[in-house]
Design a protein around this motif. Sequence first.
Motif, PDB file in Angstrom:
ATOM      1  N   GLU A  81     -14.909 -45.271  70.348  1.00 19.98           N
ATOM      2  CA  GLU A  81     -13.140 -45.494  70.228  1.00 19.98           C
ATOM      3  C   GLU A  81     -12.138 -46.342  70.029  1.00 19.98           C
ATOM      4  O   GLU A  81     -12.250 -47.411  70.964  1.00 19.98           O
ATOM      5  N   PRO A  82     -12.150 -46.818  68.877  1.00 19.52           N
ATOM      6  CA  PRO A  82     -10.783 -48.086  69.202  1.00 19.52           C
ATOM      7  C   PRO A  82      -9.629 -48.115  70.432  1.00 19.52           C
ATOM      8  O   PRO A  82      -8.962 -47.215  70.537  1.00 19.52           O
ATOM      9  N   LEU A  83      -9.051 -49.225  70.980  1.00 20.68           N
ATOM     10  CA  LEU A  83      -8.676 -49.240  72.332  1.00 20.68           C
ATOM     11  C   LEU A  83      -6.885 -50.695  71.477  1.00 20.68           C
ATOM     12  O   LEU A  83      -7.004 -51.286  71.066  1.00 20.68           O
ATOM     13  N   ARG A  84      -5.423 -49.206  70.946  1.00 16.82           N
ATOM     14  CA  ARG A  84      -4.815 -49.830  71.325  1.00 16.82           C
ATOM     15  C   ARG A  84      -4.205 -50.700  72.297  1.00 16.82           C
ATOM     16  O   ARG A  84      -3.895 -50.016  73.247  1.00 16.82           O
ATOM     17  N   LEU A  85      -4.032 -52.690  71.752  1.00 15.25           N
ATOM     18  CA  LEU A  85      -3.764 -52.634  73.538  1.00 15.25           C
ATOM     19  C   LEU A  85      -1.798 -52.745  74.215  1.00 15.25           C
ATOM     20  O   LEU A  85      -2.162 -52.546  74.883  1.00 15.25           O
ATOM     21  N   SER A  86      -0.947 -51.804  72.767  1.00 10.22           N
ATOM     22  CA  SER A  86      -0.651 -51.690  73.523  1.00 10.22           C
ATOM     23  C   SER A  86       0.391 -50.210  74.607  1.00 10.22           C
ATOM     24  O   SER A  86       0.817 -50.605  75.233  1.00 10.22           O
ATOM     25  N   GLY A  87      -1.043 -49.336  74.564  1.00  6.92           N
ATOM     26  CA  GLY A  87      -0.700 -48.213  74.497  1.00  6.92           C
ATOM     27  C   GLY A  87      -1.470 -48.505  75.891  1.00  6.92           C
ATOM     28  O   GLY A  87      -1.075 -48.096  77.195  1.00  6.92           O
ATOM     29  N   LEU A 100      -1.181 -51.678  77.731  1.00  8.75           N
ATOM     30  CA  LEU A 100      -0.814 -52.035  78.549  1.00  8.75           C
ATOM     31  C   LEU A 100       0.354 -51.160  79.350  1.00  8.75           C
ATOM     32  O   LEU A 100       1.114 -51.505  80.135  1.00  8.75           O
ATOM     33  N   ASP A 101       1.119 -50.133  78.658  1.00  8.87           N
ATOM     34  CA  ASP A 101       1.915 -49.414  79.136  1.00  8.87           C
ATOM     35  C   ASP A 101       1.742 -48.218  79.420  1.00  8.87           C
ATOM     36  O   ASP A 101       2.361 -47.729  80.881  1.00  8.87           O
ATOM     37  N   HIS A 102       0.442 -47.957  79.839  1.00 11.06           N
ATOM     38  CA  HIS A 102      -0.050 -47.572  81.368  1.00 11.06           C
ATOM     39  C   HIS A 102      -0.501 -47.437  82.079  1.00 11.06           C
ATOM     40  O   HIS A 102      -0.409 -47.111  83.206  1.00 11.06           O
ATOM     41  N   HIS A 103      -1.177 -48.891  82.010  1.00  9.45           N
ATOM     42  CA  HIS A 103      -1.526 -50.006  82.566  1.00  9.45           C
ATOM     43  C   HIS A 103      -0.687 -50.285  83.500  1.00  9.45           C
ATOM     44  O   HIS A 103      -0.931 -50.671  85.442  1.00  9.45           O
ATOM     45  N   VAL A 104       0.323 -51.075  83.108  1.00 11.02           N
ATOM     46  CA  VAL A 104       0.878 -52.111  83.476  1.00 11.02           C
ATOM     47  C   VAL A 104       2.757 -52.376  82.479  1.00 11.02           C
ATOM     48  O   VAL A 104       2.931 -52.496  81.810  1.00 11.02           O
ATOM     49  N   PRO A 105       3.055 -50.621  83.315  1.00 10.96           N
ATOM     50  CA  PRO A 105       4.264 -50.317  82.245  1.00 10.96           C
ATOM     51  C   PRO A 105       5.193 -51.498  82.359  1.00 10.96           C
ATOM     52  O   PRO A 105       6.459 -50.899  81.668  1.00 10.96           O
ATOM     53  N   ALA A 106       5.443 -52.416  83.299  1.00  6.75           N
ATOM     54  CA  ALA A 106       6.445 -53.327  82.806  1.00  6.75           C
ATOM     55  C   ALA A 106       6.260 -54.680  82.883  1.00  6.75           C
ATOM     56  O   ALA A 106       6.853 -55.709  82.431  1.00  6.75           O
ATOM     57  N   TRP A 107       5.288 -54.628  81.870  1.00  8.65           N
ATOM     58  CA  TRP A 107       4.504 -55.965  81.073  1.00  8.65           C
ATOM     59  C   TRP A 107       5.494 -56.423  80.112  1.00  8.65           C
ATOM     60  O   TRP A 107       5.625 -57.860  80.366  1.00  8.65           O
ATOM     61  N   ARG A 108       6.350 -55.310  79.167  1.00  9.00           N
ATOM     62  CA  ARG A 108       7.652 -56.534  78.358  1.00  9.00           C
ATOM     63  C   ARG A 108       8.441 -56.952  79.565  1.00  9.00           C
ATOM     64  O   ARG A 108       9.019 -58.117  78.250  1.00  9.00           O
ATOM     65  N   GLU A 109       9.110 -56.825  80.445  1.00  9.25           N
ATOM     66  CA  GLU A 109       9.543 -57.638  81.410  1.00  9.25           C
ATOM     67  C   GLU A 109       9.181 -59.310  81.269  1.00  9.25           C
ATOM     68  O   GLU A 109      10.181 -59.552  81.585  1.00  9.25           O
ATOM     69  N   HIS A 110       7.869 -59.373  81.325  1.00  6.48           N
ATOM     70  CA  HIS A 110       7.371 -60.664  82.462  1.00  6.48           C
ATOM     71  C   HIS A 110       6.091 -61.118  81.277  1.00  6.48           C
ATOM     72  O   HIS A 110       5.792 -61.985  81.533  1.00  6.48           O
TER      73      HIS A 110
END
Length: 838
Positions: free
Chosen positions: A499-505, A507-517
């Motif tokens: 099953e392919p894994l989309r990286l943005s999804g 990170l959004d699930h496991h590290v919700p604040a990743w875009r801020e840093h």
Amino acid sequence: MPLKSGAVGRVDLDWLYCFLAFHQGYRMAVLHTLLTPLRGLCRALLGRWLEYRHVEAQATPLDPTRPTIYVLPHPALSDTLALELMTHREGLPRARGHIDLGGARLPACVALPRLSRGLTQVRGRRSLALDSLLEQLAEHPEQDIQLVPVSVFWGRAPGKDFGFWKLLAADSWQWTGRLRRLLSMAVNGKHVQVHLGAPLQLRSLIETRPLPVAQRKMARVLRVHFRRVRARVLGPDLSHRNTLIRGVVDSPQVRQAIREAATARGTREERETRRALRYGREIASNTSYPVLRFLYQLLRRLWNRLYDGVSVNGLDDVKALAGDHELVYVPCHRSHIDYLLLSYVLFREGLMPPHIAAGRNLDMPLIGPLLRRGGAFFLRRSFRDNRLYAAVFNEYVHRLISRGHPLEYFIEGGRSRTGRMLTPRPGMLAMTLRSFARDPRREVAFVPVYVGYEKVLESGSYLKELRGGRKKKESPFDLLRVVRRLRQPYGHVTVNIGEPLRLSGFLDHHVPAWREHRREARPDWLTQAVTTLGATLAQRINAAAAITPISLTALSLLATSHHAMEADLLKHHMRLLTRLRQHLAGGERITLPTGDPEAWIAHAAHLGFIERHPQALGELVLATPEQATLLTWYRNNVLHLFIDMALVAFAYRHNARFDLAQLRALLGPTWPVLAHEFHLPAEDFDARLHRALDALTSEGLLVQSAQDWERPAGHLESSEHLRLLGRLVQPTLERGYLLLAVLLREGSGTLTRDALEEHSRQLAERLTLLSGLNAPEFFDKRLFSGLLDTLEAQGWLWREGDKLCYDAVLEQAQERGRALFDPSLRHRLTQLVHRQEA
């Protein structure tokens, strides 16, 4: 009245324009009259020669009842004729001639004009045919039409024969001239790939936009589609290697590393720049389309010699992502064949082979240059202490990802000598995460890949290493050894896509604040995200495993004391294992062998894994000590698929009856350890327990009453199957028992982790020798290390300084776990620990 000179000039120009228009029209009419028979002759000749592969968009199929116009990415008579022949043969709306729309005759096939290249930019020209089509639709609201984009690739379809001319004439990113196109038609006419894109409904396009905007929108959508299809089939346009390396070295990140290296080493920046360029040349691939085609032909012949066939499952998911995702293939690593096989499969199926991260040990004479031109880029095993090399390598990987090149690397690091999925290493995963966080505009999708071999090419070397031999260094002479093995049978190979894994999804699930840093060089969330990502990918690889006749044979025979079984019992147990696997959920991507157990046993004997002995009371199947050692590798490939049922079966080894609460209390603490070792989700034990009980009950291995489950009577064959199934998990439980026995005997805060690992390994090795077992993987130090990782992660152990500490909770858990073992087995393990301490 005399005319002014300006007026006379305009009249003369009008007459000149009329004359030129008449002359041009006359010329076109003459050319049409002359070329029509010639075009028909070309179509007839090509019809006898052309063989193609039709690839149609899955999401929106073509509606044959709706007026259809086909669009090609550029004018080419060969592509037009190929499309006309294909639509005629397959009963699709014809691409030849014209269609009537509201009284207007429109061509059934049009082409986008070539891009005009100026000094500073590339501009798209207008297509008069498409513009007039939109104008006609605007004037007739009751009409609609579907526009079908078509991409034709010559020499890109699977199955083409080897030859210099085929390599020269096959498609690449460069537009071909008339002579090369003619050569391509002659050489590659039997190897054409035609991609039909999803139809574009033009009515919805003009209803929501003014006509000029709709014209520009349509042209832009078509050009983006054609570029995505071309990138999916041929890969991104390859940059010149030297230019790419210079761009890597001139990047701000590498320039900063150069300045730091010059300061630390007391050298000039020019010298460190030359060193960075040397690193870049050492790392960078030099992908060549002719070499890729040459390797495809070479590998096709190699696979036909080595294997009975190569099966591929789940590749449609990859094709759906390939157009607009950066693909990162993460296969399990069982053999040097892995990366060659995956590249071959992708090329055969119409996808661009990835750039492959290869160890520098493979950059050897003859082999290294060929791999580099086939897409391999090389990395050192460790470069933690070389910050300049790390900066160059990170920047190179980032540029590959940002440009859309597919990547492939092995998260396990090295090949698995035991057949198990190894613990993922963080290096390449961390680089990919940092690159995506730095520029998340293009989505990254990880593609887990499981490669299942019936007989691995390195069987001999793995056997030596399993017996304690040292790993042999690779050399070019290994090719000669491969040639000598071409006459040996190696069975079938299965490539399963997980099953392919989309990286943005993710990170959004496991590290919700990743875009801020995300712009930080090493954000705080990176370490935990890499660990979780590696574990998730390992689980998805394992969830796409291929069960083969060899792995079923290994699961059955190695569960016996002397690696021998009656043939009838072996057949029943192999079939039982396949049925048990079918009972469990989550096996959509797992593949099972075809045929019957008799054929499976015969196949295992043909490959040299077992011996068959006729006997008066019935045939016996057995494995010699050498065969048994080798079979452990194939058992470990798929052991994780049965481990939950094996754990339940082992609980009944010493106990006849359990209710659900007793099983949960007895097996619950053990499950996280097993889940970590076999790369399974640890959080769903209750659901797994219920499914295992249902599967065992449905096959008669357990008997369910109102309150509990009971094992069948000992004289029944189902009781023997339950015992064999439970033996699968016994080595793992024995390792855990040995480790905890050593730790509890020494006391809390007395042993370091390294000392406990080594002492437990020595005890496990001694146990195999005393028991007469030939199973070196049983005392693999990495398994004890993984066990300690789990105990620390679950809070059973912690460190004070360099010593391992625990409390009464661990002692109580170990005491409860004793109930899993029958008295004789428990006594043997305890005596082994006590004698060693004495």
